[in-house]
Write an enzyme that holds these catalytic residues in place. Structure first.
Site, PDB file in Angstrom:
ATOM      1  N   GLU A 269     -17.001 -21.038   7.125  1.00 49.51           N
ATOM      2  CA  GLU A 269     -15.827 -21.908   6.897  1.00 49.51           C
ATOM      3  C   GLU A 269     -15.933 -22.543   5.509  1.00 49.51           C
ATOM      4  O   GLU A 269     -17.024 -22.822   5.020  1.00 49.51           O
ATOM      5  CB  GLU A 269     -15.781 -23.014   7.961  1.00 49.51           C
ATOM      6  CG  GLU A 269     -15.441 -22.479   9.339  1.00 49.51           C
ATOM      7  CD  GLU A 269     -15.402 -23.580  10.406  1.00 49.51           C
ATOM      8  OE1 GLU A 269     -15.748 -24.748  10.082  1.00 49.51           O
ATOM      9  OE2 GLU A 269     -15.047 -23.259  11.549  1.00 49.51           O
TER      10      GLU A 269
ATOM     11  N   ARG B 134       4.455  -7.444  -1.838  1.00 47.98           N
ATOM     12  CA  ARG B 134       4.946  -6.094  -1.521  1.00 47.98           C
ATOM     13  C   ARG B 134       5.354  -5.946  -0.059  1.00 47.98           C
ATOM     14  O   ARG B 134       6.040  -5.017   0.303  1.00 47.98           O
ATOM     15  CB  ARG B 134       3.896  -5.049  -1.938  1.00 47.98           C
ATOM     16  CG  ARG B 134       3.829  -4.905  -3.456  1.00 47.98           C
ATOM     17  CD  ARG B 134       2.708  -4.013  -3.903  1.00 47.98           C
ATOM     18  NE  ARG B 134       1.418  -4.612  -3.605  1.00 47.98           N
ATOM     19  CZ  ARG B 134       0.263  -3.968  -3.706  1.00 47.98           C
ATOM     20  NH1 ARG B 134       0.246  -2.711  -4.078  1.00 47.98           N
ATOM     21  NH2 ARG B 134      -0.871  -4.584  -3.441  1.00 47.98           N
TER      22      ARG B 134
ATOM     23  N   HIS C  73       5.825  -9.296  -7.752  1.00 49.95           N
ATOM     24  CA  HIS C  73       6.425  -7.991  -7.434  1.00 49.95           C
ATOM     25  C   HIS C  73       7.761  -8.193  -6.716  1.00 49.95           C
ATOM     26  O   HIS C  73       7.827  -8.227  -5.488  1.00 49.95           O
ATOM     27  CB  HIS C  73       5.463  -7.172  -6.586  1.00 49.95           C
ATOM     28  CG  HIS C  73       5.942  -5.769  -6.407  1.00 49.95           C
ATOM     29  ND1 HIS C  73       5.760  -4.787  -7.363  1.00 49.95           N
ATOM     30  CD2 HIS C  73       6.634  -5.185  -5.416  1.00 49.95           C
ATOM     31  CE1 HIS C  73       6.308  -3.682  -6.956  1.00 49.95           C
ATOM     32  NE2 HIS C  73       6.847  -3.885  -5.772  1.00 49.95           N
TER      33      HIS C  73
ATOM     34  N   LYS D 276       8.467   7.925  -7.206  1.00 50.84           N
ATOM     35  CA  LYS D 276       7.256   7.940  -6.381  1.00 50.84           C
ATOM     36  C   LYS D 276       7.600   8.011  -4.898  1.00 50.84           C
ATOM     37  O   LYS D 276       8.521   7.352  -4.435  1.00 50.84           O
ATOM     38  CB  LYS D 276       6.458   6.649  -6.662  1.00 50.84           C
ATOM     39  CG  LYS D 276       5.258   6.454  -5.753  1.00 50.84           C
ATOM     40  CD  LYS D 276       4.331   5.355  -6.254  1.00 50.84           C
ATOM     41  CE  LYS D 276       4.729   3.980  -5.803  1.00 50.84           C
ATOM     42  NZ  LYS D 276       3.835   2.930  -6.258  1.00 50.84           N
TER      43      LYS D 276
ATOM     44  N   THR E  21      -1.324   5.185  -7.552  1.00 48.91           N
ATOM     45  CA  THR E  21      -0.066   5.424  -8.285  1.00 48.91           C
ATOM     46  C   THR E  21      -0.370   5.863  -9.717  1.00 48.91           C
ATOM     47  O   THR E  21       0.149   6.869 -10.207  1.00 48.91           O
ATOM     48  CB  THR E  21       0.795   4.139  -8.301  1.00 48.91           C
ATOM     49  OG1 THR E  21       1.050   3.759  -6.957  1.00 48.91           O
ATOM     50  CG2 THR E  21       2.094   4.340  -9.055  1.00 48.91           C
TER      51      THR E  21
HETATM   52  C1  R5P Z   1       4.483  -0.823  -6.385  1.00 47.67           C
HETATM   53  O1  R5P Z   1       5.577  -0.403  -6.284  1.00 47.67           O
HETATM   54  C2  R5P Z   1       3.845  -1.322  -7.640  1.00 47.67           C
HETATM   55  O2  R5P Z   1       4.709  -1.336  -8.724  1.00 47.67           O
HETATM   56  C3  R5P Z   1       2.597  -0.531  -7.966  1.00 47.67           C
HETATM   57  O3  R5P Z   1       2.953   0.743  -8.444  1.00 47.67           O
HETATM   58  C4  R5P Z   1       1.731  -0.367  -6.768  1.00 47.67           C
HETATM   59  O4  R5P Z   1       1.579  -1.578  -6.121  1.00 47.67           O
HETATM   60  C5  R5P Z   1       0.402   0.196  -7.127  1.00 47.67           C
HETATM   61  O5  R5P Z   1      -0.335   0.393  -5.970  1.00 47.67           O
HETATM   62  P1  R5P Z   1      -1.551   1.392  -5.953  1.00 47.67           P
HETATM   63  O6  R5P Z   1      -2.387   1.084  -7.144  1.00 47.67           O
HETATM   64  O7  R5P Z   1      -2.268   1.071  -4.664  1.00 47.67           O
HETATM   65  O8  R5P Z   1      -1.008   2.766  -5.949  1.00 47.67           O
END
Ligand code: R5P
Length: 288
Positions: free
Chosen positions: A36, A92, A124, A188, A223
């Site tokens: 804690e 997110r 974000h 993406k 990403t």
């Molecule tokens: C999401 O849409 C953000 O713009 C980043 O592209 C994303 O959060 C990156 O996440 P990761 O590094 O886990 O792919």
């Protein structure tokens, strides 16, 4: 005004206090044997405006510490409590993607009602158009875009800017426009946290060019790494990464990114060894 450095952002808090020429004090954060938190202010904060600086990297621990600090400050009679969270976690989770799921960003907003003001950098914002859709308090949203533009202008000559997904448009395209660089945004598909695919929607010649991939967050890094793999096929002169928040949650992917790029640069919203862009001035100016 007293700037209080919480455990994840002490260096940044110190430099904000120095720039503003106001008092800095460290929040004492220890743990009891069972894990804690034990937190304590080391200065009198009664009737003071206090600024708690805490990035929400490692979100669960850092958020709980920050909230305890805020409730303690209220108990101790602080006049105003400002949260500076350079990186705001949980943004997110901005809708219920699957039935039964938590919309965590909204609940964070409820927990933050203890604060008078929240200051953050490039949160974000995807499905939310502004922070008040989740946070029902005064919110100041800063952007590191100008700092990134300066950094690129000083370090690159005629680069190509790539955004690795549709959401990165707000950073990649806007920065590219300001510095008059060519830009393209990828599309993406994310299947799971660890499985994403990206592809370029448009033709752009990257052969023998310095390419900079710009995104807001490198979380696992999947990403960015997928974007690197796609871009490499075009044989650019170099591939470089600039991100605002460097979470780097997956060591293996981080190594893959490092091995396949010339440079990785982030801001110090989350301090790491690539934090070459300093946001202290940006925050200090917002506190004036
Ligand atoms: C999401 O849409 C953000 O713009 C980043 O592209 C994303 O959060 C990156 O996440 P990761 O590094 O886990 O792919």
């Amino acid at each position: 005004m007293i700037i209080i450095g919480c455990s994840k952002s002490r260096e940044l808090a110190k430099s904000i206090a120095k720039k503003l020429k106001v008092k800095y004090s460290e929040l004492l954060v220890n743990k009891f044997p069972d894990g804690e938190f034990h937190i304590r202010y080391m200065t009198d904060i009664k009737n003071e405006i206090i600024v708690l600086v805490q990035t929400l990297h490692e979100p669960n621990e850092s958020t709980l510490e920050l909230l305890f600090a805020a409730y303690t400050a209220k108990d101790l009679g602080a006049k105003k409590i400002i949260a500076v969270c350079p990186y705001l976690a949980y943004m997110r989770q901005d809708k219920r993607f699957n039935s039964g799921e938590a919309v965590s960003s909204k609940y964070m907003g409820q927990l933050f009602k203890i604060f008078d003001t929240l200051i953050t950098i490039d949160p974000h914002l995807h499905r939310y158009k502004n922070l008040n859709e989740a946070y029902p308090i005064k919110c100041i949203k800063l952007s590191a875009n100008l700092l990134i533009e300066d950094f690129i202008a000083k370090n690159y000559n005629n680069p190509i800017i790539i955004g690795p997904d549709d959401e990165s448009y707000q950073w990649a395209s806007s920065i590219a426009n300001k510095i008059h660089a060519s830009a393209a945004v990828m599309h993406k598909n994310r299947f799971t946290s660890n499985k994403v695919r990206v592809h370029l929607n448009e033709e752009i010649d990257m052969n023998k060019k310095d390419v900079i991939i710009i995104d807001d967050i490198i979380s696992t890094g999947h990403t960015i790494f997928e974007a690197i793999k796609t871009i490499k096929k075009d044989k650019p002169k170099s591939i470089n990464i600039i991100a605002i928040h460097g979470v780097f949650a997956d060591k293996k992917i981080y190594d893959d990114i490092k091995d396949n790029t010339k440079s990785i640069v982030t801001t110090n919203t989350i301090q790491n060894k690539h934090s070459d862009i300093n946001v202290a001035d940006l925050i200090a100016n917002a506190l004036k």
